[in-house]
Design an enzyme around this catalytic site. Structure first.
Site, PDB file in Angstrom:
ATOM      1  N   ARG A  46     -28.352 127.782  16.108  1.00  0.00           N
ATOM      2  CA  ARG A  46     -28.549 126.578  16.083  1.00  0.00           C
ATOM      3  C   ARG A  46     -29.736 127.096  15.811  1.00  0.00           C
ATOM      4  NH1 ARG A  46     -31.926 128.875  19.344  1.00  0.00           N
ATOM      5  NH2 ARG A  46     -29.884 130.496  21.416  1.00  0.00           N
ATOM      6  N   TYR A  98     -32.472  99.969  24.943  1.00  0.00           N
ATOM      7  CA  TYR A  98     -31.423 100.642  25.373  1.00  0.00           C
ATOM      8  C   TYR A  98     -31.250 101.144  26.987  1.00  0.00           C
ATOM      9  CZ  TYR A  98     -27.308 103.624  24.942  1.00  0.00           C
ATOM     10  OH  TYR A  98     -26.225 103.873  24.950  1.00  0.00           O
ATOM     11  N   ASP A 170     -37.375 103.113  17.004  1.00  0.00           N
ATOM     12  CA  ASP A 170     -35.531 103.214  18.087  1.00  0.00           C
ATOM     13  C   ASP A 170     -34.966 102.304  16.378  1.00  0.00           C
ATOM     14  OD1 ASP A 170     -32.797 102.758  18.033  1.00  0.00           O
ATOM     15  OD2 ASP A 170     -33.399 103.149  20.546  1.00  0.00           O
ATOM     16  N   LYS A 195     -23.644 104.995  16.085  1.00  0.00           N
ATOM     17  CA  LYS A 195     -23.394 103.540  15.845  1.00  0.00           C
ATOM     18  C   LYS A 195     -23.607 103.289  14.090  1.00  0.00           C
ATOM     19  CE  LYS A 195     -23.889 103.448  20.302  1.00  0.00           C
ATOM     20  NZ  LYS A 195     -25.705 103.783  21.033  1.00  0.00           N
TER      21      LYS A 195
HETATM   22  C1  PLP Z   1     -26.469 104.502  21.514  1.00  0.00           C
HETATM   23  C2  PLP Z   1     -27.591 103.701  21.825  1.00  0.00           C
HETATM   24  C3  PLP Z   1     -28.892 105.055  21.994  1.00  0.00           C
HETATM   25  C4  PLP Z   1     -28.283 106.171  22.560  1.00  0.00           C
HETATM   26  O1  PLP Z   1     -27.298 106.707  21.759  1.00  0.00           O
HETATM   27  P1  PLP Z   1     -25.822 107.665  21.676  1.00  0.00           P
HETATM   28  O2  PLP Z   1     -25.827 108.642  19.857  1.00  0.00           O
HETATM   29  O3  PLP Z   1     -25.344 107.247  22.706  1.00  0.00           O
HETATM   30  O4  PLP Z   1     -26.753 109.069  22.793  1.00  0.00           O
HETATM   31  C5  PLP Z   1     -29.925 104.747  21.788  1.00  0.00           C
HETATM   32  N1  PLP Z   1     -30.892 103.587  20.973  1.00  0.00           N
HETATM   33  C6  PLP Z   1     -30.065 102.617  21.062  1.00  0.00           C
HETATM   34  C7  PLP Z   1     -30.267 101.104  20.863  1.00  0.00           C
HETATM   35  C8  PLP Z   1     -28.465 102.947  20.792  1.00  0.00           C
HETATM   36  O5  PLP Z   1     -27.621 102.158  21.338  1.00  0.00           O
END
Ligand code: PLP
Length: 379
Positions: A46, A98, A170, A195
């Site tokens: 961890r 998001y 982000d 992504k």
């Molecule tokens: C998908 C996404 C998230 C969240 O990520 P997860 O891996 O699904 O928890 C946060 N911000 C953006 C812009 C996203 O596209």
């Protein structure tokens, strides 16, 4: 080291015990110690795992940061960032963000006494109106999801500098190949590696990259204390995905630009949201802070009903109807009922997120096939 070399080499050494060129998947929970306190830098997985550590070092290099800290999902990474705050602190955030990030802020952290103001950060001058001595964090998403608005990261950072406010970005949509927020004045960068970084729609994963060692230490503490870590196989998949990040994103951008132009001239389309188009309201900001304009775009239909959108969504062949984005395959989605279903309708409509808005994640297939597919589904 330039970007195309970093994705393959930064932070990654051949395995010292075998010479394996690919970082092994260290599927182990614990590490044997020679004597109490005498170990090879790893004690319990961890706290640290060699596969994860290679990825963390690679991500730090890609974002020009001090350190990377990996989590089991993008939202787990956001959760860790928000745990830097205390009750009474205020966060100013992009209003068009998001859906899952909005939910975590508004339905989980609000309960613990953190105050959130959701505003349009495109109007940089408005920000200072909301700053109080409680403001501890600015949350930026750019390009935004799904309206593809652009926030000027450098201008936001400059407008609040000296107030001890953390600037967080982000960077999921842009990826470090297109945009490096730390170089523009941000303190923290978040990635949903699910992504583009993973890039093959086969893993859920998140990461934070910090500007300073001090912020990294605080986040490592939270990572270990709360324990939302990714498994080593997931870290391996992200490491592998990143090796082709620059090539995949470049192709996705080229395809998206051609599709944006095609849709803009289509009689059934009323509006195309893509920062690469010259008539995008913040095209100039995007040109300054991004290398290309990304693989995401949204469009609205002349016939602006949910039924009209449904017809398009049902009829594409190569664009699969699914949540998520950033994979090699093209996806199509309906933000109002899918990714943004948890945002109240009044809030949605304020930013132009109508019932007929369609979002696409342009993949790296042949662009002619993609355009023919959209054309046929628009009827
Ligand atoms: C998908 C996404 C998230 C969240 O990520 P997860 O891996 O699904 O928890 C946060 N911000 C953006 C812009 C996203 O596209």
């Amino acid at each position: 080291m330039k970007f195309g070399t970093k994705v393959i080499h930064a932070g990654i050494e051949p395995d010292p015990s075998t010479g394996a060129i690919m970082t092994p998947i260290f599927q182990t929970s614990t590490f044997v110690q020679e004597a109490p306190g005498k170990h090879k830098g790893f004690q319990y997985a961890r706290t640290a795992n060699p596969t994860r550590q290679a990825l963390e070092n690679n991500l730090a290099a890609l974002e020009n940061g001090a350190a990377g800290i990996c989590f089991s999902s993008g939202l787990a990474a956001l959760d860790a960032i928000l745990k830097l705050l205390s009750p009474g602190d205020q966060v100013i955030s992009t209003n068009d963000l998001y859906g899952g990030s909005f939910r975590l802020m508004n339905q989980v952290f609000k309960k613990f006494g953190v105050d959130f103001k959701f505003i349009d950060l495109q109007n940089v001058n408005d920000i200072t109106k909301y700053i109080t001595n409680k403001t501890k964090m600015i949350w930026i998403e750019t390009p935004t999801n799904p309206m593809l608005s652009i926030v000027d990261i450098k201008a936001v950072a400059e407008s609040v500098s000296g107030n001890n406010i953390l600037i967080c970005v982000d960077n999921t949509f842009a990826t470090p190949y297109l945009q490096n927020p730390l170089d523009l004045g941000a303190d923290l960068v978040l990635h949903s590696a699910t992504k583009y970084l993973g890039g093959h729609s086969d893993v859920i994963h998140g990461a934070v990259v910090t500007k300073t060692r001090e912020l990294a230490d605080q986040l490592y503490f939270i990572q270990n204390a709360a324990g939302a870590i990714p498994g080593p196989q997931d870290c391996f998949l992200v490491l592998r995905g990143i090796k082709t990040l620059h090539i995949r994103v470049q192709r996705a951008c080229e395809n998206a630009y051609k599709i944006a132009l095609f849709l803009k001239n289509h009689p059934k389309i009323s509006k195309v949201y893509y920062p690469g188009l010259e008539d995008h309201p913040n095209h100039n900001v995007a040109s300054n802070q991004m290398r290309m304009f990304g693989g995401m775009l949204s469009f609205d239909l002349v016939e602006n009903t949910f039924d009209a959108a449904k017809r398009v969504l049902r009829n594409t062949h190569y664009f699969s109807l699914a949540e998520s984005l950033g994979g090699v395959e093209s996806l199509i989605g309906h933000p109002a009922t899918m990714t943004h279903g948890s945002i109240p309708k009044e809030e949605r409509l304020k930013v132009g997120l109508t019932d007929s808005l369609i979002r696409v994640s342009v993949g790296i297939e042949d662009v002619d096939d993609l355009m023919n597919d959209l054309n046929a589904s628009l009827g």
